[in-house]
Design a protein around this motif. Structure first.
Motif: not given
Length: 319
Positions: A176-177, A209-210, A228-232, A256-260
């Motif tokens: 769920x996004x 997420x900012x 987990x979360x993805x950044x803007x 990198x964070x979003x790839x992780x």
């Protein structure tokens, strides 16, 4: 393994469906993406159509006729509804297998095999329900013999609308996004409450997420369900504007964070163990609900008889 992405409209579920599909394809894993949203944007999010294919929803009678195979409990495609479970004689499929259905209905977008339900046409406006198109996806998943290391990723309809059909119970993992806003987590509460009734696990993926305040808000609202979360993402914005190269390899320049985060999603899916009895049990339960609610009256047949006793796909009884 079957993966669904759900969430409020505008949360980024289509973007996440595409990113995850491209992440899997980049690793060389067999993956099939399915656009099950009423707004058909997954192909564009994947990087654009390379090879088109007819939509499943526009060919539902042919899909039914193919899947029923030689099952003696289903005498015709007309007697088959979207929840009809497979039985002995039904035609079961391997993901992206060498069969008529995949050959006809699988296209390609951004280097990823893609199946689509199809858009509403003029003849549908005011008279049709989108779940009639989704019925083809529900039947497809119900007749699919997928295993570990094989991925089917479905971009679902927005909001909690997925609970209007039994499709929500066809998945091994539901992501769920949620954006870090009150509206962003409202669908989470609806989905959580419905899913708990059927023992279906959901994992929340924070998106856009900012900073720490956004992350703290999500943790306070969804607790341990936050995976987990993805950044803007400037990369995602550039992709949406057509300023990144298509294809799975383009993900090499994703932050990198979003790839992780995408790696965390895959690890969560890979940790799931398929319970064929539970999966098929839900399918039978929702079929019987539809039978008693409307299907018997509409068809004039006893559709409960379509359930093959003691049969479980994936349990050695497949034809």
């Amino acid at each position: 393994m079957r993966v669904a992405f759900v969430g409020k409209g505008g949360s980024g579920k289509t973007t996440l469906s595409a990113l995850f599909s491209r992440h899997l394809a980049r690793s060389g894993a067999p993956v099939l993406a399915i656009d099950g949203d009423i707004n058909q944007h997954l192909a564009e999010a994947l990087g654009g159509v390379e090879e088109s294919a007819p939509p499943l929803g526009a060919h539902l009678p042919e899909v039914k006729d193919f899947l029923r195979g030689d099952n003696p409990r289903i005498p015709s495609a007309e007697a088959m509804i979207k929840t009809t479970p497979p039985g002995r004689g039904s035609r079961l499929l391997r993901p992206l297998g060498d069969d008529e259905l995949h050959a006809r209905h699988v296209g390609r977008a951004g280097g990823v095999p893609l199946m689509v339900t199809g858009e509403f046409g003029e003849s549908d406006l005011g008279v049709a329900c989108y779940h009639s198109k989704l019925g083809a996806v529900e039947l497809y998943l119900g007749h699919l013999l997928d295993g570990p290391g094989e991925y089917v990723v479905v971009d679902m309809t927005a909001g909690a609308d997925a609970f209007a059909s039994g499709l929500f119970a066809r998945f091994d993992m539901t992501f769920l996004v949620a954006e870090p806003t009150r509206k962003g987590v409202s669908v989470y509460r609806q989905y959580r409450d419905h899913a708990e009734q059927f023992g279906i696990r959901i994992a929340v993926v924070g998106n856009k997420v900012t900073g720490e305040d956004d992350l703290l808000f999500l943790k306070e609202q969804v607790g341990d369900d936050l995976l987990t979360h993805l950044e803007q993402s400037p990369w995602v914005r550039a992709a949406e504007q057509g300023r990144t190269a298509p294809g799975p390899d383009a993900l090499a320049s994703l932050e990198p964070h979003n790839r992780h985060a995408l790696t965390v999603l895959r690890e969560a899916v890979d940790a799931e163990v398929r319970d064929w009895n539970r999966l098929h049990g839900h399918a039978v339960e929702f079929h019987l609900r539809n039978v008693h609610a409307w299907a018997d009256a509409r068809t004039g047949q006893d559709l409960a008889a379509q359930v093959d006793p003691d049969y479980v796909p994936g349990g050695g009884a497949a034809a």
